[in-house]
Design a protein around this motif. Structure first.
Motif, mmCIF file in Angstrom:
data_model
loop_
_atom_site.group_PDB
_atom_site.id
_atom_site.type_symbol
_atom_site.label_atom_id
_atom_site.label_comp_id
_atom_site.label_asym_id
_atom_site.label_seq_id
_atom_site.Cartn_x
_atom_site.Cartn_y
_atom_site.Cartn_z
ATOM 1 N N PHE A 38 4.863 1.208 8.468
ATOM 2 C CA PHE A 38 5.278 0.934 9.852
ATOM 3 C C PHE A 38 4.144 0.253 10.634
ATOM 4 O O PHE A 38 4.348 -0.750 11.320
ATOM 5 C CB PHE A 38 5.683 2.241 10.542
ATOM 6 C CG PHE A 38 5.833 2.118 12.034
ATOM 7 C CD1 PHE A 38 6.985 1.577 12.577
ATOM 8 C CD2 PHE A 38 4.820 2.526 12.885
ATOM 9 C CE1 PHE A 38 7.123 1.432 13.957
ATOM 10 C CE2 PHE A 38 4.946 2.394 14.264
ATOM 11 C CZ PHE A 38 6.096 1.850 14.792
ATOM 12 N N ILE A 39 2.947 0.810 10.515
ATOM 13 C CA ILE A 39 1.793 0.238 11.220
ATOM 14 C C ILE A 39 1.535 -1.188 10.698
ATOM 15 O O ILE A 39 1.242 -2.104 11.471
ATOM 16 C CB ILE A 39 0.539 1.131 11.047
ATOM 17 C CG1 ILE A 39 0.765 2.494 11.717
ATOM 18 C CG2 ILE A 39 -0.702 0.458 11.615
ATOM 19 C CD1 ILE A 39 -0.294 3.549 11.373
ATOM 20 N N LEU A 67 4.573 5.769 7.687
ATOM 21 C CA LEU A 67 3.737 5.389 8.830
ATOM 22 C C LEU A 67 2.832 4.220 8.477
ATOM 23 O O LEU A 67 2.625 3.318 9.281
ATOM 24 C CB LEU A 67 2.851 6.563 9.255
ATOM 25 C CG LEU A 67 3.458 7.618 10.164
ATOM 26 C CD1 LEU A 67 2.407 8.660 10.490
ATOM 27 C CD2 LEU A 67 3.984 6.997 11.445
ATOM 28 N N THR A 71 6.369 10.986 4.969
ATOM 29 C CA THR A 71 6.298 10.545 6.367
ATOM 30 C C THR A 71 5.104 9.622 6.570
ATOM 31 O O THR A 71 5.219 8.571 7.197
ATOM 32 C CB THR A 71 6.135 11.767 7.304
ATOM 33 O OG1 THR A 71 7.170 12.695 7.013
ATOM 34 C CG2 THR A 71 6.213 11.355 8.755
#
Lengths: 252, 252
Positions: A53-54, A50, A46
């Motif tokens: 994604f950031i 992230l 996860t």
């Protein structure tokens, strides 16, 4: 920034777009495949997602800012006067570098207390490293750049040393099938991380104007792809191997 | 608002972007890790993610509004005449602050009747607190600001007192492994919440023009990150610890 050519501008632009696609695709790969690893490793996957994604979010902003800083009409480039925003990278790193370290620590499956103490220590060092780099990045004076670069190198070397040596020590406790990948993660960390202080140095090593800008932007983009996307996928495969090995142990 | 410098404008801009990234990343972290906690705690995690999701949405709007209020060309800043929209923050708080209280109440796992009565009472007080603050926020007259600030402080102090004292009383009923984190949540609530009325006071305490604007915007952003994102992650870890402790009890 005024000396950039239309070709350099386009090259950087296309690199940013490539980076957005790579980061977004990696994010989705990681999150969609999360159930392929054992429950213990899911937070690591996860968090790997992230990080990308950031990064994808910030590269969208970086591309927009680059787009707004120049105008290319009939092959002629002009600066619009709106400055390219250098800060996005640092804001991104402030969030993603501590998370990168946490994903690596989580996939190693250390003891609970070691997981927490290592995450806090390395996460804090990473934040300090980035905050020390920023005043140098936004300065045009070589002396100022060298000063902050040197200060930022202290936590940098500390983290790299701890990862490189710390990971070697924990290799023993990893299942045999995952050792090769963990070793790759060690070298990838050294290689990808070393990129950043070198790219930072480009403008101080004789590169000038548009050439320096192009090298810096393309250099950081490559470093980000390796350190976040490639690294995240490597973490995923380590988690897959370890899940398999531990599943076999449990059923043995 | 006219006295702001290009540097202050950029600082606030970058803080807003950082806040968007932090809120969005926290939302995804919470929702993706929802299955890591016991079934009872999942609504608390869902709501924690809603709080940061709503905040991410409003910070996108806040950033756009900030972007539209000023123009920086060749390092010179001019106000466009389009006013920065202060109301987004209050609209955000009106939704998120009652939800924040509900996530905290849910993770405490009180009796059903206590859960409902506390949620309704504290949620209503929170909404009243925010509605009372807004007339002060949009006023430039120190007297008007002080009046609404004082009125808003009544429900504020009531909530903070009830949380601080109420959480201490319920510490006993929490599993030993979660008590440290619940205690941290108590202090984080006091610390983060106290930020808001202090930031509100900045323009009344001698800060003026661009400096006041910068402090207010950066101050509220930091307070929001702590009160929503950091707090949400803390709620998640409390839920993890409690799930573990209750799982052990159940299987013992």
């Amino acid at each position: 920034m005024q000396d950039i050519t239309a070709g350099q501008y386009q090259l950087v632009y296309n690199f940013f777009s490539f980076t957005i696609a790579a980061m977004a695709a990696t994010t989705l790969f990681l999150w969609l495949n999360r159930s392929q690893v054992a429950k213990y490793y899911r937070p690591a996957i996860t968090i790997s997602g992230l990080v990308t994604f950031i990064a994808a979010y910030h590269y969208v902003r970086i591309l927009d800012s680059w787009d707004g800083a120049y105008e290319v009409i009939d092959g002629t480039i002009t600066a619009t006067g709106v400055a390219f925003n250098d800060a996005y990278r640092y804001v991104d790193w402030l969030l993603t570098v501590p998370l990168l370290l946490v994903e690596l620590i989580l996939v190693m499956r250390l003891s609970k207390s070691e997981t927490i103490s290592k995450s806090v220590r390395l996460g804090t060092l990473a934040a300090v490293m980035i905050l020390l780099g920023y005043p140098g990045e936004i300065s045009d004076a070589a002396g100022v750049r060298w000063l902050w670069w040197s200060l930022s190198m202290i936590p940098f070397l500390w983290i790299v040393y701890e990862l490189f040596v710390g990971l070697r020590a924990s290799l023993e406790s990893q299942p045999a099938s995952a050792r090769g990948l963990v070793n790759t993660a060690r070298y990838l960390t050294i290689f990808a991380w070393a990129f950043y202080p070198i790219v930072f140095l480009f403008p101080m090593l004789g590169l000038q104007g548009g050439v320096a800008d192009t090298f810096v932007q393309v250099g950081y983009s490559i470093a980000d792809i390796v350190a976040k996307a490639v690294f995240g996928i490597l973490i995923f495969f380590i988690a897959v191997r370890k899940s398999e090995a531990e599943g076999e142990e449990a059923s043995a």
